[in-house]
Scaffold this motif. Structure first.
Motif, PDB file in Angstrom:
ATOM      1  N   VAL A 204       9.777  25.197  21.072  1.00 40.59           N
ATOM      2  CA  VAL A 204       9.324  23.957  20.417  1.00 40.59           C
ATOM      3  C   VAL A 204       7.842  24.082  20.064  1.00 40.59           C
ATOM      4  CG1 VAL A 204       9.067  21.452  20.653  1.00 40.59           C
ATOM      5  CG2 VAL A 204      11.030  22.599  21.689  1.00 40.59           C
ATOM      6  N   ALA A 205       7.082  24.731  20.961  1.00 40.47           N
ATOM      7  CA  ALA A 205       5.636  24.849  20.738  1.00 40.47           C
ATOM      8  C   ALA A 205       5.287  25.943  19.731  1.00 40.47           C
ATOM      9  CB  ALA A 205       4.945  25.127  22.074  1.00 40.47           C
ATOM     10  N   SER A 206       6.260  26.788  19.389  1.00 38.92           N
ATOM     11  CA  SER A 206       5.980  27.909  18.486  1.00 38.92           C
ATOM     12  C   SER A 206       6.567  27.705  17.088  1.00 38.92           C
ATOM     13  CB  SER A 206       6.576  29.199  19.060  1.00 38.92           C
ATOM     14  OG  SER A 206       6.209  29.363  20.394  1.00 38.92           O
ATOM     15  N   LYS A 254      -5.111  25.272  17.888  1.00 36.04           N
ATOM     16  CA  LYS A 254      -5.612  25.583  19.232  1.00 36.04           C
ATOM     17  C   LYS A 254      -4.910  24.709  20.270  1.00 36.04           C
ATOM     18  CE  LYS A 254      -9.816  25.926  22.055  1.00 36.04           C
ATOM     19  NZ  LYS A 254      -9.174  25.354  23.230  1.00 36.04           N
ATOM     20  N   PHE A 255      -4.748  23.421  19.918  1.00 37.95           N
ATOM     21  CA  PHE A 255      -4.050  22.516  20.844  1.00 37.95           C
ATOM     22  C   PHE A 255      -2.648  23.060  21.142  1.00 37.95           C
ATOM     23  CE2 PHE A 255      -0.924  19.147  21.422  1.00 37.95           C
ATOM     24  CZ  PHE A 255      -1.421  18.516  22.545  1.00 37.95           C
ATOM     25  N   MET A 256      -1.970  23.517  20.104  1.00 39.19           N
ATOM     26  CA  MET A 256      -0.597  24.017  20.305  1.00 39.19           C
ATOM     27  C   MET A 256      -0.592  25.302  21.137  1.00 39.19           C
ATOM     28  SD  MET A 256       1.288  21.749  19.067  1.00 39.19           S
ATOM     29  CE  MET A 256       2.952  22.381  18.900  1.00 39.19           C
ATOM     30  N   GLU A 257      -1.531  26.185  20.879  1.00 37.47           N
ATOM     31  CA  GLU A 257      -1.593  27.440  21.643  1.00 37.47           C
ATOM     32  C   GLU A 257      -1.901  27.155  23.115  1.00 37.47           C
ATOM     33  OE1 GLU A 257      -0.740  30.566  20.801  1.00 37.47           O
ATOM     34  OE2 GLU A 257      -0.051  29.589  18.965  1.00 37.47           O
ATOM     35  N   ASP A 258      -2.855  26.275  23.360  1.00 36.54           N
ATOM     36  CA  ASP A 258      -3.208  25.931  24.746  1.00 36.54           C
ATOM     37  C   ASP A 258      -2.025  25.266  25.464  1.00 36.54           C
ATOM     38  OD1 ASP A 258      -5.679  26.929  24.225  1.00 36.54           O
ATOM     39  OD2 ASP A 258      -6.710  24.990  24.107  1.00 36.54           O
ATOM     40  N   THR A 259      -1.330  24.423  24.734  1.00 31.94           N
ATOM     41  CA  THR A 259      -0.168  23.751  25.337  1.00 31.94           C
ATOM     42  C   THR A 259       0.926  24.753  25.677  1.00 31.94           C
ATOM     43  OG1 THR A 259      -0.683  21.759  24.060  1.00 31.94           O
ATOM     44  CG2 THR A 259       1.522  21.886  25.013  1.00 31.94           C
ATOM     45  N   LYS A 260       1.070  25.745  24.794  1.00 30.87           N
ATOM     46  CA  LYS A 260       2.078  26.788  25.039  1.00 30.87           C
ATOM     47  C   LYS A 260       1.788  27.501  26.367  1.00 30.87           C
ATOM     48  CE  LYS A 260       2.874  29.162  21.165  1.00 30.87           C
ATOM     49  NZ  LYS A 260       2.871  30.369  20.302  1.00 30.87           N
ATOM     50  N   ALA A 262       0.102  26.300  28.886  1.00 32.97           N
ATOM     51  CA  ALA A 262       0.325  25.355  29.987  1.00 32.97           C
ATOM     52  C   ALA A 262       1.813  25.168  30.275  1.00 32.97           C
ATOM     53  CB  ALA A 262      -0.329  24.014  29.661  1.00 32.97           C
ATOM     54  N   LEU A 263       2.630  25.211  29.231  1.00 30.51           N
ATOM     55  CA  LEU A 263       4.080  25.014  29.419  1.00 30.51           C
ATOM     56  C   LEU A 263       4.714  26.150  30.219  1.00 30.51           C
ATOM     57  CD1 LEU A 263       5.170  23.610  25.933  1.00 30.51           C
ATOM     58  CD2 LEU A 263       5.400  22.439  28.134  1.00 30.51           C
ATOM     59  N   GLN A 264       4.068  27.309  30.217  1.00 32.48           N
ATOM     60  CA  GLN A 264       4.631  28.419  30.998  1.00 32.48           C
ATOM     61  C   GLN A 264       4.509  28.156  32.492  1.00 32.48           C
ATOM     62  OE1 GLN A 264       3.593  32.430  29.527  1.00 32.48           O
ATOM     63  NE2 GLN A 264       2.880  31.385  27.699  1.00 32.48           N
ATOM     64  N   LYS A 265       3.597  27.257  32.847  1.00 33.58           N
ATOM     65  CA  LYS A 265       3.429  26.933  34.269  1.00 33.58           C
ATOM     66  C   LYS A 265       4.149  25.652  34.647  1.00 33.58           C
ATOM     67  CE  LYS A 265      -0.875  29.307  35.142  1.00 33.58           C
ATOM     68  NZ  LYS A 265      -2.235  29.205  35.612  1.00 33.58           N
TER      69      LYS A 265
END
Ligand code: ZN
Length: 319
Positions: A204-206, A254-260, A262-265
């Motif tokens: 979803v984030a990609s 950048k927001f999307m990359e950072d969220t991606k 964070a979602l891995q954790k």
């Protein structure tokens, strides 16, 4: 004086209503608490108790302990488990408006479920299982809740617990005894589920094709239309076989990359709506005169849609 060691031990009395001097049986817990109970009530609640009490009493002898003329039965469970079990046996009206077992930990729930099984009180199983859903258990020990729910074959609670497991990194919880009661297959399923959920959230984030056009002002911001001012492009929704590129600001990418990352954790709504990351994005959006007045409003709506999309994809993940 056949058991001198035992006579030196003291026993404490259970609180009301298990201190009734008219009761006809005394149950003694492993931690030496005595519960005065009515056989008839226990017999109604449990066929195991019913059978136990219908057996002919052995003739009086050294092994038949009695207190105040009432027979004593020794249980292997602790006073906490017995107290909770007896509450389930006694009619609710004896306790006033809100009778409830005392549950301080998941061990209390697990022990009570074991006792419910042992004494064949299956009608109370669902009631006891509901204690697994207490927020502090789901938040701190979701894997343990999951394992206990699976052991009890309570699918709805297992599903809820699994959704909490993915909010954290694996191996966060300490070892707990229930792990020895389940097979490796069940644990491997949790590992796979965890991995699949992260992948689903990352997708979803990609892949931005789920973002509805015209919904968020920063998407295809008019500022970006001029040559040389384009920060990034993303892939839009497939139209007639082609996927158009859409210009977006660097702060949004950048927001999307950072969220991606964070979602891995932690796969959760809170991760997506993280206040720090959202306000960082909004602050960066201030640099664009077109985005400045709308960024906060649109980001709020966007993270909401983002979280809903992740939730939808996670609910499709096989467990
Ligand atoms: Zn802009």
């Amino acid at each position: 004086m056949s058991h001198p060691a035992e006579f030196s031990l003291t026993f404490s009395d259970a609180p009301s209503p298990f201190d009734d001097p008219d009761a006809d049986l005394i149950i003694r817990s492993s931690d030496r608490v005595q519960f005065r109970v009515y056989k008839s009530l226990l017999s109604l609640a449990s066929p195991v108790f019913k059978d136990m009490f219908s057996l002919p009493q052995p003739p009086d002898g050294a092994n038949n302990e009695a207190v105040d003329g009432h027979p004593v039965v020794k249980f292997t469970e602790t006073s906490t488990t017995i107290h909770n079990l007896l509450i389930l046996c006694y009619p609710a009206y004896l306790f006033g408006s809100n009778p409830s077992p005392t549950i301080r930990s998941l061990s209390d729930v697990g022990n009570l479920l074991e006792a419910v099984t042992k004494y064949d009180m299956h009608k109370t199983r669902d009631t006891v299982c509901q204690f697994l859903l207490q927020p502090q258990f789901l938040e701190k020990e979701p894997l343990r809740v999951y394992v206990i729910a699976c052991r009890e074959r309570h699918e709805a609670i297992a599903r809820t617990a699994a959704r909490h497991v993915i909010r954290h990194e694996l191996l966060r919880e300490d070892f707990f005894s229930e792990l020895e009661m389940v097979d490796a297959g069940l644990l491997y399923q949790v590992l796979l589920y965890h991995k699949r959920c992260i992948l689903a959230a990352m997708a979803v984030a990609s892949d931005y094709t789920w973002i509805r056009e015209g919904h968020f002002g920063f998407r295809a911001c008019p500022e970006l239309m001029g040559i040389g001012s384009v920060d990034h492009t993303i892939q839009g929704k497939r139209k007639e076989g082609r996927v158009p590129a859409i210009k977006v600001h660097g702060w949004w990418s950048k927001f999307m990359e950072d969220t991606k990352v964070a979602l891995q954790k932690s796969v959760s709504e809170e991760t997506i709506k993280d206040a720090g990351r959202v306000s960082e994005a909004c602050a960066a959006a201030n640099q664009c005169s077109r985005c400045r007045p709308v960024a906060v409003h649109y980001m709020e709506a966007f993270v909401d849609a983002f979280a809903k999309e992740v939730d939808k994809r996670i609910s499709q993940v096989r467990r």
